[in-house]
Design a protein around this motif. Structure first.
Motif, PDB file in Angstrom:
ATOM      1  N   UNK A 133       7.227   1.570   5.324  1.00  0.00           N
ATOM      2  CA  UNK A 133       6.747  -0.259   5.230  1.00  0.00           C
ATOM      3  C   UNK A 133       5.593  -0.518   5.702  1.00  0.00           C
ATOM      4  N   UNK A 134       5.140   0.419   6.638  1.00  0.00           N
ATOM      5  CA  UNK A 134       3.367  -0.085   7.198  1.00  0.00           C
ATOM      6  C   UNK A 134       2.759   0.235   6.091  1.00  0.00           C
ATOM      7  N   UNK A 135       3.004   1.316   5.428  1.00  0.00           N
ATOM      8  CA  UNK A 135       1.735   1.856   4.779  1.00  0.00           C
ATOM      9  C   UNK A 135       1.639   0.605   3.218  1.00  0.00           C
ATOM     10  N   UNK A 136       3.093  -0.384   2.998  1.00  0.00           N
ATOM     11  CA  UNK A 136       3.069  -0.998   2.195  1.00  0.00           C
ATOM     12  C   UNK A 136       1.772  -1.035   0.663  1.00  0.00           C
ATOM     13  N   UNK A 137       3.140  -0.394   0.345  1.00  0.00           N
ATOM     14  CA  UNK A 137       3.527   0.334  -0.914  1.00  0.00           C
ATOM     15  C   UNK A 137       3.193  -0.717  -2.267  1.00  0.00           C
ATOM     16  N   UNK A 138       4.378  -1.292  -1.813  1.00  0.00           N
ATOM     17  CA  UNK A 138       4.281  -2.585  -2.880  1.00  0.00           C
ATOM     18  C   UNK A 138       3.714  -3.201  -2.841  1.00  0.00           C
ATOM     19  N   UNK A 139       2.707  -3.951  -1.960  1.00  0.00           N
ATOM     20  CA  UNK A 139       1.499  -4.631  -1.936  1.00  0.00           C
ATOM     21  C   UNK A 139       0.615  -4.597  -2.910  1.00  0.00           C
ATOM     22  N   UNK A 140       0.372  -2.639  -3.060  1.00  0.00           N
ATOM     23  CA  UNK A 140      -0.735  -2.282  -2.936  1.00  0.00           C
ATOM     24  C   UNK A 140      -0.060  -2.272  -5.019  1.00  0.00           C
ATOM     25  N   UNK A 141       0.895  -1.348  -4.875  1.00  0.00           N
ATOM     26  CA  UNK A 141       1.477  -2.436  -6.381  1.00  0.00           C
ATOM     27  C   UNK A 141       0.953  -3.578  -7.339  1.00  0.00           C
ATOM     28  N   UNK A 142       0.850  -4.668  -6.389  1.00  0.00           N
ATOM     29  CA  UNK A 142       0.795  -6.192  -6.569  1.00  0.00           C
ATOM     30  C   UNK A 142      -0.712  -6.012  -7.185  1.00  0.00           C
ATOM     31  N   UNK A 143      -1.920  -5.305  -5.455  1.00  0.00           N
ATOM     32  CA  UNK A 143      -3.240  -5.663  -5.993  1.00  0.00           C
ATOM     33  C   UNK A 143      -3.173  -4.893  -7.285  1.00  0.00           C
ATOM     34  N   UNK A 144      -2.852  -3.654  -7.260  1.00  0.00           N
ATOM     35  CA  UNK A 144      -3.127  -2.880  -9.342  1.00  0.00           C
ATOM     36  C   UNK A 144      -3.023  -4.097  -9.978  1.00  0.00           C
ATOM     37  N   UNK A 145      -1.914  -4.634 -10.109  1.00  0.00           N
ATOM     38  CA  UNK A 145      -1.603  -5.387 -11.003  1.00  0.00           C
ATOM     39  C   UNK A 145      -3.130  -6.709 -11.344  1.00  0.00           C
TER      40      UNK A 145
END
Length: 358
Positions: A194-206
């Motif tokens: 959770x610390x690395x925030x991959x879900x947020x990274x997918x939002x950024x990628x979109x």
């Protein structure tokens, strides 16, 4: 000196890797080093002598007398001048073994993150206070980590030093070919937690794809949330835009080949992957958490306030449109001058000698 490095377990994580690299340099300086793991593990760490294990039980983390006894016996046989506890459950096992079996070796705790983020209950706060009351010195990886731990445990204010993580010097880093061809390549290196925030990274990628549809995201690492992120990539129809690599022992060739390295973590100490990217002359962008502001400023990279996904995405597209060559060179110079392990090992030795003389 004789130095015992206590690690959580043989695993491909920053704390364990750095402990092994540090031990190698300490040995080159003439010191005798032994690495011991609390728990068993299968990872091949970059250290040639055998790594012993306490055979700790994950089901008995609070009361694990057999493992405490094993550590006590190692202390008796090896007779170290210093025990360094490196993240995870190492401090807990070191302190409880010392109290229960009454050995006298000084304990140094390496603080590689922001302790306060993990103090989620009254019991955790009380236990950690007890543990830190029994250490001789805390070595934090950043000023932010030092500030955080002192804010929760003020009695450590005179017992905390700062030594950052470092890198191994490389004579050559050979780039790999990132696919698909003809794309702008974004690389992220980090465990799926959770610390690395991959879900947020997918939002950024979109958001980035709205401006630059020719980008491709490469995710290097493994961890408990990997399958969840794979599902989210599928659900968002991003499969053609994202590649998963799993754990890679040496990610430097991938970082060197990237157009940009991104790190939208929500918790960090001083992330070695940013240092690696700067060393490889790859542009970086990261959220302003932990000690990241101590290495990223307008001269060395781009930093965005945590949670500002639109600004992060804008920063990515800005860098991809035209990386700042001067910034890249200044970042590389900073790493070479201040973050190489052979120099940092000397700083650790100074701390060890300071404690030994007390």
């Amino acid at each position: 000196m004789k130095i015992l490095q206590l690690i959580h377990k043989p695993q491909n994580r920053g704390a364990e890797t750095f402990a092994c690299q540090l031990s190698h340099h300490l040995t080159k300086l003439g010191h005798e080093v032994k690495i011991v793991a609390v728990y068993s593990g299968n990872a091949q760490l970059p250290y040639s002598p055998k790594i012993e294990t306490l055979n700790g039980s994950t089901g008995k983390r609070i009361i694990d007398i057999p493992a405490w006894k094993n550590l006590s016996q190692i202390i008796k046989d090896f007779r170290p001048d210093i025990l360094q506890a490196n993240s995870g459950d190492t401090l807990k096992y070191a302190v409880l073994s010392k109290i229960f079996f009454k050995w006298n070796t000084p304990i140094i705790s390496r603080n590689a993150s922001e302790v306060g983020r993990y103090l989620n209950s009254f019991f955790q706060k009380k236990l950690n206070k007890f543990l830190y009351l029994n250490v001789d010195l805390v070595i934090s990886v950043s000023q932010a980590s030092k500030k955080d731990i002192i804010s929760h445990f003020p009695f450590l204010s005179g017992k905390t030093e700062v030594i950052p993580v470092g890198l191994e010097q490389k004579s050559e880093i050979r780039a790999v070919e990132l696919l698909p061809e003809g794309k702008k390549h974004i690389v992220h290196v980090g465990g799926f937690s959770f610390e690395k925030n991959h879900s947020g990274l997918l939002n950024i990628l979109a958001l980035v794809l709205q401006k630059q549809p020719d980008v491709h995201l490469h995710l290097i690492g493994d961890g408990p949330l990997r399958e969840d992120i794979i599902k989210k990539v599928d659900d968002r129809r991003l499969s053609s835009k994202v590649s998963f690599y799993g754990f890679i022992p040496d990610s430097l060739p991938y970082i060197k080949s990237a157009d940009i390295l991104v790190l939208p973590s929500i918790i960090e100490g001083l992330p070695g992957v940013l240092l690696e990217a700067m060393y490889c002359r790859t542009p970086v962008i990261a959220y302003n958490v932990g000690g990241i502001s101590e290495i990223i400023d307008s001269n060395t990279g781009m930093m965005i306030e945590k949670g500002e996904e639109k600004k992060f995405a804008h920063g990515v597209t800005e860098i991809l449109d035209g990386p700042d060559v001067r910034q890249i060179e200044l970042a590389h110079q900073m790493i070479v001058e201040n973050f190489m392990n052979q120099h940092l090992a000397l700083e650790f030795v100074k701390c060890y000698q300071k404690i030994k003389l007390l």
